[in-house]
Scaffold this motif. Structure first.
Motif, PDB file in Angstrom:
ATOM      1  N   ILE A 152      71.606  72.861  31.450  1.00 39.93           N
ATOM      2  CA  ILE A 152      70.373  72.580  30.698  1.00 39.93           C
ATOM      3  C   ILE A 152      70.784  72.346  29.246  1.00 39.93           C
ATOM      4  CG2 ILE A 152      68.099  73.445  30.044  1.00 39.93           C
ATOM      5  CD1 ILE A 152      68.175  75.355  32.406  1.00 39.93           C
ATOM      6  N   THR A 153      70.337  71.237  28.676  1.00 37.97           N
ATOM      7  CA  THR A 153      70.819  70.880  27.330  1.00 37.97           C
ATOM      8  C   THR A 153      69.659  70.649  26.347  1.00 37.97           C
ATOM      9  OG1 THR A 153      70.894  68.542  27.964  1.00 37.97           O
ATOM     10  CG2 THR A 153      72.924  69.826  28.250  1.00 37.97           C
ATOM     11  N   PRO A 154      69.927  70.769  25.048  1.00 38.88           N
ATOM     12  CA  PRO A 154      68.891  70.605  24.017  1.00 38.88           C
ATOM     13  C   PRO A 154      68.847  69.170  23.470  1.00 38.88           C
ATOM     14  CG  PRO A 154      70.859  71.455  22.993  1.00 38.88           C
ATOM     15  CD  PRO A 154      71.215  71.182  24.445  1.00 38.88           C
ATOM     16  N   ASN A 156      69.031  68.289  20.211  1.00 39.23           N
ATOM     17  CA  ASN A 156      69.611  68.018  18.886  1.00 39.23           C
ATOM     18  C   ASN A 156      70.959  67.303  18.939  1.00 39.23           C
ATOM     19  OD1 ASN A 156      70.905  70.341  19.789  1.00 39.23           O
ATOM     20  ND2 ASN A 156      71.139  71.156  17.728  1.00 39.23           N
ATOM     21  N   MET A 161      76.166  67.711  23.889  1.00 35.11           N
ATOM     22  CA  MET A 161      75.895  68.938  24.632  1.00 35.11           C
ATOM     23  C   MET A 161      76.006  68.695  26.142  1.00 35.11           C
ATOM     24  SD  MET A 161      75.585  71.127  22.259  1.00 35.11           S
ATOM     25  CE  MET A 161      76.809  70.100  21.478  1.00 35.11           C
ATOM     26  N   ARG A 164      80.108  68.197  26.718  1.00 36.27           N
ATOM     27  CA  ARG A 164      80.812  69.474  26.508  1.00 36.27           C
ATOM     28  C   ARG A 164      80.713  70.356  27.751  1.00 36.27           C
ATOM     29  NH1 ARG A 164      79.276  72.666  21.059  1.00 36.27           N
ATOM     30  NH2 ARG A 164      77.825  73.782  22.387  1.00 36.27           N
ATOM     31  N   SER A 217      63.736  74.634  36.928  1.00 37.35           N
ATOM     32  CA  SER A 217      64.880  75.529  36.719  1.00 37.35           C
ATOM     33  C   SER A 217      64.764  76.752  37.607  1.00 37.35           C
ATOM     34  CB  SER A 217      64.959  75.935  35.244  1.00 37.35           C
ATOM     35  OG  SER A 217      65.143  74.781  34.473  1.00 37.35           O
ATOM     36  N   THR A 232      72.484  75.346  26.911  1.00 35.21           N
ATOM     37  CA  THR A 232      72.515  75.268  25.445  1.00 35.21           C
ATOM     38  C   THR A 232      71.091  75.066  24.975  1.00 35.21           C
ATOM     39  OG1 THR A 232      74.739  74.351  25.393  1.00 35.21           O
ATOM     40  CG2 THR A 232      73.418  74.043  23.426  1.00 35.21           C
ATOM     41  N   GLY A 233      70.663  75.923  24.079  1.00 34.02           N
ATOM     42  CA  GLY A 233      69.301  75.823  23.559  1.00 34.02           C
ATOM     43  C   GLY A 233      68.970  77.061  22.751  1.00 34.02           C
ATOM     44  N   VAL A 237      64.679  80.803  24.973  1.00 36.97           N
ATOM     45  CA  VAL A 237      64.754  80.279  26.348  1.00 36.97           C
ATOM     46  C   VAL A 237      65.995  80.839  27.058  1.00 36.97           C
ATOM     47  CG1 VAL A 237      64.948  78.187  27.759  1.00 36.97           C
ATOM     48  CG2 VAL A 237      63.408  78.215  25.810  1.00 36.97           C
ATOM     49  N   LEU A 241      66.086  82.632  30.767  1.00 35.60           N
ATOM     50  CA  LEU A 241      66.947  82.189  31.867  1.00 35.60           C
ATOM     51  C   LEU A 241      67.864  83.312  32.334  1.00 35.60           C
ATOM     52  CD1 LEU A 241      67.677  78.631  30.492  1.00 35.60           C
ATOM     53  CD2 LEU A 241      66.450  79.147  32.591  1.00 35.60           C
ATOM     54  N   LEU A 256      73.554  79.488  22.264  1.00 37.98           N
ATOM     55  CA  LEU A 256      72.180  79.694  21.789  1.00 37.98           C
ATOM     56  C   LEU A 256      72.024  79.422  20.288  1.00 37.98           C
ATOM     57  CD1 LEU A 256      71.547  82.893  23.954  1.00 37.98           C
ATOM     58  CD2 LEU A 256      71.164  80.497  24.551  1.00 37.98           C
ATOM     59  N   GLY A 257      70.981  79.950  19.749  1.00 34.85           N
ATOM     60  CA  GLY A 257      70.617  79.632  18.369  1.00 34.85           C
ATOM     61  C   GLY A 257      71.573  80.247  17.343  1.00 34.85           C
ATOM     62  N   CYS A 289      72.802  73.798  15.587  1.00 39.86           N
ATOM     63  CA  CYS A 289      72.897  75.251  15.751  1.00 39.86           C
ATOM     64  C   CYS A 289      73.889  75.821  14.753  1.00 39.86           C
ATOM     65  CB  CYS A 289      73.332  75.580  17.170  1.00 39.86           C
ATOM     66  SG  CYS A 289      74.792  74.645  17.654  1.00 39.86           S
ATOM     67  N   PHE A 451      84.254  76.859  21.151  1.00 40.11           N
ATOM     68  CA  PHE A 451      82.946  76.847  20.480  1.00 40.11           C
ATOM     69  C   PHE A 451      82.061  77.899  21.140  1.00 40.11           C
ATOM     70  CE2 PHE A 451      78.707  75.701  19.490  1.00 40.11           C
ATOM     71  CZ  PHE A 451      78.727  74.919  18.354  1.00 40.11           C
TER      72      PHE A 451
HETATM   73  P1  NAD Z   1      65.008  74.938  23.740  1.00 37.22           P
HETATM   74  O1  NAD Z   1      65.547  76.267  24.091  1.00 37.22           O
HETATM   75  O2  NAD Z   1      63.572  74.796  23.471  1.00 37.22           O
HETATM   76  O3  NAD Z   1      65.327  73.902  24.903  1.00 37.22           O
HETATM   77  C1  NAD Z   1      66.630  73.750  25.427  1.00 37.22           C
HETATM   78  C2  NAD Z   1      66.529  73.214  26.837  1.00 37.22           C
HETATM   79  O4  NAD Z   1      65.871  74.171  27.655  1.00 37.22           O
HETATM   80  C3  NAD Z   1      65.732  71.923  26.978  1.00 37.22           C
HETATM   81  O5  NAD Z   1      66.328  71.118  27.964  1.00 37.22           O
HETATM   82  C4  NAD Z   1      64.376  72.405  27.453  1.00 37.22           C
HETATM   83  O6  NAD Z   1      63.668  71.434  28.181  1.00 37.22           O
HETATM   84  C5  NAD Z   1      64.794  73.556  28.345  1.00 37.22           C
HETATM   85  N1  NAD Z   1      63.776  74.565  28.591  1.00 37.22           N
HETATM   86  C6  NAD Z   1      62.737  74.946  27.806  1.00 37.22           C
HETATM   87  N2  NAD Z   1      62.033  75.924  28.408  1.00 37.22           N
HETATM   88  C7  NAD Z   1      62.644  76.179  29.586  1.00 37.22           C
HETATM   89  C8  NAD Z   1      62.399  77.082  30.648  1.00 37.22           C
HETATM   90  N3  NAD Z   1      61.374  77.921  30.631  1.00 37.22           N
HETATM   91  N4  NAD Z   1      63.244  77.077  31.702  1.00 37.22           N
HETATM   92  C9  NAD Z   1      64.290  76.230  31.742  1.00 37.22           C
HETATM   93  N5  NAD Z   1      64.563  75.342  30.773  1.00 37.22           N
HETATM   94  C10 NAD Z   1      63.759  75.318  29.705  1.00 37.22           C
HETATM   95  O7  NAD Z   1      65.903  74.418  22.532  1.00 37.22           O
HETATM   96  P2  NAD Z   1      65.769  73.035  21.738  1.00 37.22           P
HETATM   97  O8  NAD Z   1      64.586  73.135  20.860  1.00 37.22           O
HETATM   98  O9  NAD Z   1      65.896  71.872  22.652  1.00 37.22           O
HETATM   99  O10 NAD Z   1      67.117  73.066  20.889  1.00 37.22           O
HETATM  100  C11 NAD Z   1      67.249  73.737  19.718  1.00 37.22           C
HETATM  101  C12 NAD Z   1      67.892  75.095  19.913  1.00 37.22           C
HETATM  102  O11 NAD Z   1      69.150  74.934  20.584  1.00 37.22           O
HETATM  103  C13 NAD Z   1      68.226  75.769  18.619  1.00 37.22           C
HETATM  104  O12 NAD Z   1      67.918  77.134  18.687  1.00 37.22           O
HETATM  105  C14 NAD Z   1      69.730  75.566  18.487  1.00 37.22           C
HETATM  106  O13 NAD Z   1      70.365  76.511  17.661  1.00 37.22           O
HETATM  107  C15 NAD Z   1      70.174  75.650  19.885  1.00 37.22           C
HETATM  108  N6  NAD Z   1      71.468  74.981  20.064  1.00 37.22           N
HETATM  109  C16 NAD Z   1      72.559  75.747  20.281  1.00 37.22           C
HETATM  110  C17 NAD Z   1      73.791  75.145  20.403  1.00 37.22           C
HETATM  111  C18 NAD Z   1      75.025  75.967  20.633  1.00 37.22           C
HETATM  112  O14 NAD Z   1      76.032  75.381  21.022  1.00 37.22           O
HETATM  113  N7  NAD Z   1      75.012  77.262  20.427  1.00 37.22           N
HETATM  114  C19 NAD Z   1      73.923  73.757  20.298  1.00 37.22           C
HETATM  115  C20 NAD Z   1      72.770  73.000  20.076  1.00 37.22           C
HETATM  116  C21 NAD Z   1      71.535  73.635  19.963  1.00 37.22           C
END
Ligand code: NAD
Length: 481
Positions: A152-154, A156, A161, A164, A217, A232-233, A237, A241, A256-257, A289, A451
């Motif tokens: 699952i990817t974000p 940004n 993502m 990787r 999911s 990653t997200g 969330v 998970l 994560l964040g 992030c 990372f």
């Molecule tokens: P998010 O957590 O809202 O979403 C991330 C992914 O999860 C998306 O694909 C989204 O559709 C999915 N998702 C959302 N709710 C879900 C659920 N209930 N079940 C399963 N999947 C779900 O994050 P975002 O807004 O897309 O991205 C920004 C965040 O990601 C920031 O907090 C940032 O720091 C973090 N991030 C971390 C890294 C890292 O490598 N540590 C890299 C990039 C972004």
């Protein structure tokens, strides 16, 4: 070509079992710089998600025993193909995410590099042999692919993502179901097409775009054929998970964040620190992030640093990322823009002095850079991941105070230190509770480096030598020889 035109080879349907599959309903992808619709793509439900798991589970039977050399060559083909079409990738990133062209190109190149790095790693998966201390047996260790990986990817980093995760998973012999974010699915589908062209067999990579992340999911994670989750997200969330993966004791890699501190210590070179801050803060318009989220600057140089940083920010040209003349693009959507503006409003209510450095176009999800002075550690901007071009500057009296404030957070992904020299920088870095520290530079990410975060910023590491082990199971054989 119209400004919003997609590269000719951009798929819009789901990728399942090597086929591009249509869905009854569609999902619109919006350009946040113009609010124009870029494409309508497939919107998967639970049946399609489970179909993707079927395909991945079947493909695993052969992919897991495909010679590593062959897996390596397919990944290398993917690197070559992606590199040959790098502008198409950057174009998709700039259009659907909104980021500036330079950032989009930087990401596309970084993303492709994961295919190259893990093509090299695929052929170097080690095992082990040694005698037990009592010499009553030998200890043989083996690494084998875990199975179907759910990713699952974000939004940004729409490309990096994905690669990787996909590159080490495929290198390890795993197959994948990828769920990209609804905001930036086109880049993910484009990468899926690259992998098909590179020779990935049907079902090795499956991509399900959806507006129903939660239900999909849940169904995928409950399926006993799924062996690992790579997420990653946001931390929010990620925790949701982890509760689900706990049910099946599923290995879970969590990126994560963050809430990265940027320390400018007494005696640091201010001009170098400002150059580093421009990268650490402004790459991706602050939506990283790893973005510097709060600045702790020694009192002897804090005014000079803030003035020079503000002047540099004023020099940025703001506008659609697809126009190469712009330095700062749009946020991914109005919701993200409004979240940032709300935090700025709260800082103003706390009494901070806020300067807007520049002007934004009238249409689009833009936020101009903001410099925030006169705030204390503990203010709203130092506690929250802002994810935008906002630079709160806190003045500190000593290195000890800066370190204490830097560590005063539940996050631990990234830190930046500008010190008089590298030796002092490393000494301070060892005291910081973060998985990564950039010393006298504004960026650390590298496919060849591990990372990942400490504390609530995550579990596990991606990239480097560690990344492939997120997709490998260790097995030990006790043998009398
Ligand atoms: P998010 O957590 O809202 O979403 C991330 C992914 O999860 C998306 O694909 C989204 O559709 C999915 N998702 C959302 N709710 C879900 C659920 N209930 N079940 C399963 N999947 C779900 O994050 P975002 O807004 O897309 O991205 C920004 C965040 O990601 C920031 O907090 C940032 O720091 C973090 N991030 C971390 C890294 C890292 O490598 N540590 C890299 C990039 C972004």
């Amino acid at each position: 070509m119209s400004v919003d035109a997609l590269p000719a080879s951009t798929p819009t349907r789901l990728l399942i079992g090597g086929e591009w599959i249509s869905t009854a309903a569609g999902l619109n992808v919006i350009n946040p710089a113009s609010y124009g619709t870029l494409a309508q793509i497939g919107d998967a439900g639970v049946p399609e998600a489970l179909q993707a798991v079927d395909a991945a589970a079947e493909a695993f039977q052969t992919w897991s025993v495909t010679p590593a050399r062959m897996r390596a060559e397919i990944l290398r083909n993917a690197f070559d193909l992606m590199s040959a079409n790098i502008e198409d990738c950057a174009r998709l990133i700039a259009l659907e995410n909104g980021k500036a062209w330079r950032d989009a190109m930087g990401e596309a190149v970084y993303a492709a590099e994961f295919f190259r790095w893990f093509s090299e790693e695929a052929a170097r998966i080690e095992g082990g042999f040694r005698y037990a201390p009592a010499r009553d047996k030998t200890i043989i260790t083996d690494h084998r692919p875990m199975g179907v990986a759910y990713m699952i990817t974000p939004w940004n980093f729409p490309a990096a993502m994905i690669t990787r995760k996909l590159a080490p998973a495929l290198a390890a012999g795993c197959t994948a179901v990828v769920k990209p974010p609804a905001e930036t699915p086109l880049t993910a589908l484009w990468i899926g097409e690259i992998l098909q062209q590179a020779g990935a067999p049907a079902g090795v990579v499956n991509i399900v775009t959806t507006s129903r992340s939660g239900p999909i999911s849940e169904a995928i994670l409950a399926d006993p054929r799924v062996a690992t989750l790579s997420f990653t997200g946001s931390t929010y969330v990620g925790k949701l998970l982890l509760k689900q993966t706990a049910e099946r004791v599923l290995p879970s890699s969590m990126e994560l964040g963050g809430n990265a501190p940027f320390l400018v210590l007494e005696g640091a070179n201010v001009d170098a620190a400002v150059s580093g801050a421009m990268i650490a803060k402004m790459r991706n318009g602050g939506a990283a992030c790893t973005a510097a989220n709060r600045f702790y600057v020694h009192e002897s140089i804090s005014t000079e640093f803030a003035d020079k940083f503000e002047a540099a920010l004023r020099g940025l040209r703001i506008g659609p990322g697809i126009d190469q003349a712009n330095d700062l693009g749009a946020m991914v959507n109005d919701k993200e823009r409004d979240k940032i503006l709300e935090l700025i409003g709260e800082a103003a209510a706390e009494g901070a002095t806020i300067t807007e450095a520049g002007t934004a176009p009238a249409t689009g999800a833009f936020v101009v850079p903001h410099v925030v002075r006169g705030i204390e550690h503990g203010s709203v901007l130092t506690r929250n991941e802002v994810f935008g071009p906002v630079a709160p500057i806190v003045t500190v009296a000593s290195t000890d105070e800066a370190v204490r404030m830097a560590n005063d957070t539940e996050y631990g992904l990234m830190s930046y230190v500008y010190a008089q020299d590298a030796g002092e920088g490393i000494k301070v870095a060892r005291r910081l509770e973060s998985g990564m520290v950039a010393i006298n530079r504004g960026i650390a990410s590298d496919p060849a480096a591990p990372f990942g975060g400490m504390k609530e910023s995550g579990l596990g590491r991606e990239g480097g030598f560690a990344g492939i082990h997120e997709f490998l199971e260790t097995q030990y054989f006790a043998v009398d020889l």
